[in-house]
Scaffold this motif. Structure first.
Motif, PDB file in Angstrom:
ATOM      1  N   GLU A   1       7.428   1.663 -11.943  1.00 13.43           N
ATOM      2  CA  GLU A   1       6.355   2.575 -11.527  1.00 13.43           C
ATOM      3  C   GLU A   1       5.058   2.263 -12.285  1.00 13.43           C
ATOM      4  N   THR A   2       3.942   2.496 -11.602  1.00 13.31           N
ATOM      5  CA  THR A   2       2.648   2.138 -12.172  1.00 13.31           C
ATOM      6  C   THR A   2       2.040   3.243 -13.013  1.00 13.31           C
ATOM      7  N   GLY A   3       2.525   4.445 -12.879  1.00 11.34           N
ATOM      8  CA  GLY A   3       1.903   5.569 -13.569  1.00 11.34           C
ATOM      9  C   GLY A   3       0.740   6.166 -12.802  1.00 11.34           C
ATOM     10  N   VAL A   4       0.436   5.634 -11.636  1.00 15.94           N
ATOM     11  CA  VAL A   4      -0.628   6.175 -10.787  1.00 15.94           C
ATOM     12  C   VAL A   4       0.026   7.119  -9.776  1.00 15.94           C
ATOM     13  N   THR A   5      -0.457   8.339  -9.740  1.00 19.61           N
ATOM     14  CA  THR A   5       0.113   9.322  -8.811  1.00 19.61           C
ATOM     15  C   THR A   5      -0.948   9.768  -7.816  1.00 19.61           C
ATOM     16  N   GLN A   6      -0.481  10.136  -6.622  1.00 16.38           N
ATOM     17  CA  GLN A   6      -1.368  10.616  -5.568  1.00 16.38           C
ATOM     18  C   GLN A   6      -0.766  11.855  -4.928  1.00 16.38           C
ATOM     19  N   SER A   7      -1.655  12.749  -4.506  1.00 23.96           N
ATOM     20  CA  SER A   7      -1.182  13.938  -3.792  1.00 23.96           C
ATOM     21  C   SER A   7      -2.195  14.308  -2.716  1.00 23.96           C
ATOM     22  N   PRO A   8      -1.707  14.874  -1.620  1.00 26.78           N
ATOM     23  CA  PRO A   8      -0.291  15.006  -1.254  1.00 26.78           C
ATOM     24  C   PRO A   8       0.274  13.678  -0.772  1.00 26.78           C
ATOM     25  N   THR A   9       1.544  13.636  -0.486  1.00 24.38           N
ATOM     26  CA  THR A   9       2.145  12.400   0.019  1.00 24.38           C
ATOM     27  C   THR A   9       1.890  12.241   1.507  1.00 24.38           C
ATOM     28  N   HIS A  10       1.900  13.350   2.221  1.00 21.23           N
ATOM     29  CA  HIS A  10       1.645  13.344   3.657  1.00 21.23           C
ATOM     30  C   HIS A  10       0.736  14.515   4.012  1.00 21.23           C
ATOM     31  N   LEU A  11      -0.052  14.323   5.074  1.00 24.70           N
ATOM     32  CA  LEU A  11      -0.995  15.353   5.474  1.00 24.70           C
ATOM     33  C   LEU A  11      -1.270  15.222   6.959  1.00 24.70           C
ATOM     34  N   ILE A  12      -1.302  16.358   7.642  1.00 27.88           N
ATOM     35  CA  ILE A  12      -1.689  16.368   9.051  1.00 27.88           C
ATOM     36  C   ILE A  12      -2.904  17.272   9.208  1.00 27.88           C
ATOM     37  N   LYS A  13      -3.948  16.742   9.833  1.00 32.60           N
ATOM     38  CA  LYS A  13      -5.169  17.495  10.050  1.00 32.60           C
ATOM     39  C   LYS A  13      -5.590  17.333  11.516  1.00 32.60           C
ATOM     40  N   THR A  14      -6.537  18.141  11.937  1.00 34.86           N
ATOM     41  CA  THR A  14      -7.094  17.992  13.280  1.00 34.86           C
ATOM     42  C   THR A  14      -8.517  17.477  13.190  1.00 34.86           C
ATOM     43  N   ALA A  87      -4.435   7.020   8.614  1.00 39.42           N
ATOM     44  CA  ALA A  87      -4.134   5.807   7.856  1.00 39.42           C
ATOM     45  C   ALA A  87      -3.389   6.189   6.587  1.00 39.42           C
ATOM     46  N   LEU A  88      -2.990   5.160   5.853  1.00 38.28           N
ATOM     47  CA  LEU A  88      -2.465   5.321   4.498  1.00 38.28           C
ATOM     48  C   LEU A  88      -3.644   5.149   3.542  1.00 38.28           C
ATOM     49  N   TYR A  89      -3.861   6.124   2.681  1.00 40.44           N
ATOM     50  CA  TYR A  89      -4.953   6.042   1.710  1.00 40.44           C
ATOM     51  C   TYR A  89      -4.358   5.741   0.341  1.00 40.44           C
ATOM     52  N   LEU A  90      -4.798   4.633  -0.205  1.00 40.04           N
ATOM     53  CA  LEU A  90      -4.272   4.148  -1.471  1.00 40.04           C
ATOM     54  C   LEU A  90      -5.316   4.278  -2.564  1.00 40.04           C
ATOM     55  N   CYS A  91      -4.859   4.675  -3.702  1.00 42.40           N
ATOM     56  CA  CYS A  91      -5.688   4.758  -4.896  1.00 42.40           C
ATOM     57  C   CYS A  91      -5.184   3.698  -5.867  1.00 42.40           C
ATOM     58  N   PHE A 106      -1.577   0.347  -8.112  1.00 47.69           N
ATOM     59  CA  PHE A 106      -1.683   1.276  -6.986  1.00 47.69           C
ATOM     60  C   PHE A 106      -0.726   2.445  -7.099  1.00 47.69           C
ATOM     61  N   GLY A 107      -1.153   3.545  -6.544  1.00 44.90           N
ATOM     62  CA  GLY A 107      -0.288   4.692  -6.365  1.00 44.90           C
ATOM     63  C   GLY A 107       0.513   4.565  -5.087  1.00 44.90           C
ATOM     64  N   PRO A 108       1.360   5.544  -4.801  1.00 46.26           N
ATOM     65  CA  PRO A 108       2.233   5.474  -3.622  1.00 46.26           C
ATOM     66  C   PRO A 108       1.523   5.754  -2.307  1.00 46.26           C
ATOM     67  N   GLY A 109       0.292   6.279  -2.393  1.00 43.69           N
ATOM     68  CA  GLY A 109      -0.482   6.508  -1.172  1.00 43.69           C
ATOM     69  C   GLY A 109      -0.305   7.896  -0.582  1.00 43.69           C
ATOM     70  N   THR A 110      -1.280   8.276   0.224  1.00 42.32           N
ATOM     71  CA  THR A 110      -1.213   9.498   1.028  1.00 42.32           C
ATOM     72  C   THR A 110      -1.320   9.096   2.483  1.00 42.32           C
ATOM     73  N   ARG A 111      -0.338   9.521   3.271  1.00 38.51           N
ATOM     74  CA  ARG A 111      -0.374   9.224   4.709  1.00 38.51           C
ATOM     75  C   ARG A 111      -1.060  10.374   5.417  1.00 38.51           C
ATOM     76  N   LEU A 112      -2.193  10.074   6.032  1.00 36.12           N
ATOM     77  CA  LEU A 112      -2.988  11.072   6.743  1.00 36.12           C
ATOM     78  C   LEU A 112      -2.876  10.839   8.236  1.00 36.12           C
ATOM     79  N   LEU A 113      -2.555  11.895   8.948  1.00 35.67           N
ATOM     80  CA  LEU A 113      -2.515  11.846  10.411  1.00 35.67           C
ATOM     81  C   LEU A 113      -3.531  12.839  10.937  1.00 35.67           C
ATOM     82  N   VAL A 114      -4.430  12.372  11.771  1.00 38.48           N
ATOM     83  CA  VAL A 114      -5.450  13.225  12.372  1.00 38.48           C
ATOM     84  C   VAL A 114      -5.131  13.386  13.858  1.00 38.48           C
ATOM     85  N   LEU A 115      -4.947  14.624  14.275  1.00 38.76           N
ATOM     86  CA  LEU A 115      -4.581  14.901  15.684  1.00 38.76           C
ATOM     87  C   LEU A 115      -5.774  15.411  16.471  1.00 38.76           C
TER      88      LEU A 115
END
Lengths: 115, 117
Positions: A1-14, A87-91, A106-115
């Motif tokens: 593990e890199t020690g880089v954390t991201q939140s949230p892991t998943h997100l759904i927005k409109t 997309a997947l947003y990486l830090c 890199f962190g594990p990323g946040t997966r964003l879905l826009v509907l």
């Protein structure tokens, strides 16, 4: 593990909504970079923060903005979400300056879905 | 023009064999660095290996080695003794400008590697 954390892991927005993604950098690192990775593509650079100041920006509109805090953690804000923002947003964190390392972690990323 | 080109969208290799993933780059800057990252299906980008433009020897890290041919502007990744856990996307990236400063790496489109038993 890199020690880089991201939140949230998943997100759904409109469409039209706003979103804030968070990143905690690796201990000892002073620079945070944000990337957008669309499905099937390589990461695209959004911007980088060094000591709380924006230090480089890719080809992204102003509705993508960010912050870096004194503890070097960071936020990515996206206003007026569009479908293509899905997309997947990486830090990634790194150490820049004296004693710098070449590598971004890199962190594990946040997966964003826009509907 | 693409700064990083990965021409192999997908590669298959049998377990325990070696595999080479291709990467060519384009820059006029004499100082640059080349990286390889692994991205499993979980999404996290894992740093594998780094080569600086002024480094005299090819970089090696365990089973990973970088075949750096400066005149041809290529930086191929060689994975020896492939393991099932090596199945992932692999990205080549380049940083232009001197080391020690902030930089904006450019990534290629990636190569999907599948290791089969």
């Amino acid at each position: 593990e890199t020690g880089v954390t991201q939140s949230p892991t998943h997100l759904i927005k409109t469409r039209g909504q706003q979103v804030t993604l968070r990143c905690s950098s690796q201990s000892g690192h002073n620079t945070v970079s944000w990337y957008q990775q669309a499905l099937g593509q390589g990461p695209q650079f959004i911007f980088q923060y060094y000591r709380e100041e924006e230090n480089g920006r890719g080809n992204f509109p102003p509705r993508f903005s960010g912050l870096q805090f004194p503890n070097y953690s960071s936020e990515l804000n996206v206003n007026a979400l569009e479908l293509d923002d899905s997309a997947l947003y990486l830090c990634a964190s790194s150490l820049v300056g004296r004693g710098s390392q070449e590598t971004q972690y890199f962190g594990p990323g946040t997966r964003l879905l826009v509907l | 023009a693409q700064k990083i080109t990965q021409t192999q969208p997908g590669m298959f290799v049998q377990e325990k064999e070696a595999v080479t993933l291709d990467c060519t780059y384009d820059t006029s800057d004499p100082s640059y660095g080349l990286f390889w990252y692994k991205q499993p299906s979980s999404g996290e980008m894992i740093f594998l290996i780094y080569q600086g433009s002024y480094d005299q020897q090819n970089a090696t890290e365990g089973r990973y080695s970088l075949n750096f041919q400066k005149a041809r502007k290529s930086a191929n990744l060689v994975i020896s003794a492939s393991q099932l856990g090596d199945s992932a996307m692999y990205f080549c990236a380049m940083r232009e400008g001197p080391s020690g400063g902030s930089y904006i790496p450019t990534f290629g489109r990636g190569t999907s590697l599948i290791v089969h038993p």
